[in-house]
Motif scaffolding. Structure first.
Motif, PDB file in Angstrom:
ATOM      1  N   SER A 255       0.826  -1.211   0.000  1.00 19.70           N
ATOM      2  CA  SER A 255       0.000   0.000   0.000  1.00 19.70           C
ATOM      3  C   SER A 255       0.856   1.255   0.000  1.00 19.70           C
ATOM      4  O   SER A 255       0.474   2.272  -0.592  1.00 19.70           O
TER       5      SER A 255
ATOM      6  N   TRP B 249       1.931   1.803  -3.569  1.00 23.08           N
ATOM      7  CA  TRP B 249       0.802   2.332  -4.342  1.00 23.08           C
ATOM      8  C   TRP B 249       0.545   3.801  -4.008  1.00 23.08           C
ATOM      9  O   TRP B 249       0.201   4.602  -4.884  1.00 23.08           O
TER      10      TRP B 249
ATOM     11  N   GLY C 136      -3.505  -4.079  -1.783  1.00 20.08           N
ATOM     12  CA  GLY C 136      -2.833  -3.013  -1.050  1.00 20.08           C
ATOM     13  C   GLY C 136      -3.091  -1.619  -1.593  1.00 20.08           C
ATOM     14  O   GLY C 136      -2.947  -0.627  -0.866  1.00 20.08           O
ATOM     15  N   ALA C 137      -3.494  -1.526  -2.852  1.00 12.48           N
ATOM     16  CA  ALA C 137      -3.750  -0.206  -3.446  1.00 12.48           C
ATOM     17  C   ALA C 137      -5.059   0.393  -2.983  1.00 12.48           C
ATOM     18  O   ALA C 137      -5.250   1.618  -3.036  1.00 12.48           O
TER      19      ALA C 137
ATOM     20  N   SER D  54      -1.775   5.437   3.819  1.00 13.48           N
ATOM     21  CA  SER D  54      -1.069   4.173   3.652  1.00 13.48           C
ATOM     22  C   SER D  54      -0.312   3.798   4.916  1.00 13.48           C
ATOM     23  O   SER D  54      -0.303   2.634   5.331  1.00 13.48           O
TER      24      SER D  54
ATOM     25  N   TYR E 266      -2.802   2.543   7.293  1.00 19.99           N
ATOM     26  CA  TYR E 266      -3.179   1.180   6.932  1.00 19.99           C
ATOM     27  C   TYR E 266      -2.095   0.183   7.361  1.00 19.99           C
ATOM     28  O   TYR E 266      -2.389  -0.920   7.839  1.00 19.99           O
TER      29      TYR E 266
END
Length: 419
Positions: free
Chosen positions: A59, A62, A110-111, A359, A362
């Motif tokens: 992530s 991305w 993950g994106a 991100s 996350y």
């Protein structure tokens, strides 16, 4: 497609993407005895944990790409990648092949978090973000619940890979809609004097330093890590708590129904509490943080009480109803925490920094969830039942409140948004 539909498309993407988290684990007992795939329950738990770690790490990549390239194109590529890999998961016949297909799926997954968070910030005005993130979180939870229910019911009647095919089809449908979507421009909802505060077209090395320099960001990251060490394994393993012979000993069908009941109570929480926070935010910039603290204290306390109840499937219906009422109420309050903090992240960071911060956030709660899974599995293996582990994890969740309280001082000083 008109831009006003873009938010709904993003929500649909979140729903089907989050379903990837809840598909594999509910079928671990059935796969262990399957004749078409050779894998143990412990290996499935390991794959599920590693899926989250790989998704979290990817992530960040991305997020960096999304600050340089079109978010719409990146989102489309990611959805197609995980849809194809999820469909290919059905070809797995042993631990190694299942691991490879799931980790490939995790890369595309993950994106979803950083890019959809960033898009929502640019689709909604500051005063609308509490509800917007709340509805996003509701669909994130619904997606996981949908996958668990799908796996729980279909595994009894169809080959194990059918749930993956269903979710893959949903992914391809999302990809078609994203291709038609009109995306927002970065920072368009935070224009000040007609200009958007985006000073670069890619993430500079200084950006990470700028993120951490804000104390609110640091507290949010630490809080989410601690919260999900406590909370992360609860929702994913709730059906196992209900069906395990040494815990409550319900049939898998009954456990799945109870899981649905508990998830239903969480459906309106993000949106309702987000709407409430939007109203309080107008008069108190700390309104969202105060509601989040209240939700955490109430939700964790209810979980501690509910998971401490010792009963079997033969218990009086009143006892079972009390358990469902207490845990359902706890799930309702927990469902309101994450969207309120997501909205806060959008308010204390510039448009340039948001994808990276989302991100990092996350990463924090995904690593927390992975640790939580390992802790719960360790406790369940040591004691032979899940209930004690659920109580301990709920206590950890309650203790994470100490990282939210400092935000009451730091957030008002670090707000980026100009109303």
């Amino acid at each position: 497609m008109e831009k006003r539909h873009s938010y709904n498309i993003v929500i649909l993407v979140v729903f089907f993407s989050s379903a990837l988290i809840g598909t594999l684990l509910p079928m671990k007992e059935e796969l262990e005895t399957s004749t078409i795939i050779t894998v143990t329950a412990a290996q499935i738990e390991f794959i599920s944990s590693l899926f989250l770690v790989v998704g979290a790490c990817s992530s960040l990549i991305w997020a960096i790409l999304s600050s340089r390239f079109s978010r719409k194109k990146l989102l489309l590529i990611a959805i197609l990648e995980w849809s194809i890999c999820a469909a290919l998961t059905g070809l797995a016949n042993n631990f190694i092949s299942l691991l490879i297909f799931q980790l490939m799926t995790a890369i595309g997954f993950g994106a979803i978090i950083p890019i959809t968070f960033s898009l929502i910030v640019d689709l909604k005005k500051p005063k609308e973000r509490g509800f917007a993130f709340g509805w996003k979180e509701t669909n994130y939870v619904l997606g996981i619940g949908f996958a668990q229910i799908l796996s729980g019911f279909l595994i009894e009647h169809y080959p194990w890979f059918v749930p993956f095919l269903v979710i893959s089809i949903g992914g391809f449908a999302c990809a078609f809609l994203v291709a038609q979507m009109t995306p927002p421009t970065k920072g368009e909802m935070d224009n000040v004097n007609g200009r958007s505060d985006i000073s670069a077209t890619w993430i500079r090395r200084e950006d990470l330093k700028l993120i951490i320099q804000k104390k609110s960001n640091a507290f949010i990251l630490i809080f989410n890590l601690a919260l999900f060490i406590g909370l992360g394994a609860v929702s994913i393993n709730l059906s196992h708590l209900l069906s395990n012979a040494t815990d409550h000993n319900f049939s898998i069908e009954t456990a799945t129904i109870f899981l649905v009941i508990i998830y239903v109570t969480q459906i309106p929480s993000g949106a309702l509490l987000g709407k409430l926070s939007d109203k309080t935010y107008k008069s108190d910039v700390n309104g969202r943080i105060k509601i989040a603290i209240l939700c955490l204290i109430i939700g964790a306390s209810l979980y501690i009480i509910g998971f401490s109840m010792n009963f079997k499937s033969t218990a009086p219906i009143g006892i079972i109803a009390i358990f469902l009422l207490i845990t359902g109420a706890g799930a309702f309050f927990f469902g309101g925490i994450d969207p309120l903090l997501q909205a806060t992240i959008g308010e204390i960071n510039t448009p340039q920094l948001r994808s990276t911060m989302y991100s990092l956030n996350y990463l924090a709660f995904t690593f927390g969830r992975s640790i939580s899974l390992l802790v719960l599995m360790g406790l369940a293996s040591s004691f032979g039942f899940y209930r004690l582990g659920f109580v301990i994890l709920s206590i950890i969740s309650l203790a994470s409140t100490i990282f939210l309280i400092p935000l009451l001082k730091t957030v008002p000083r670090e707000l980026y948004v100009t109303e």
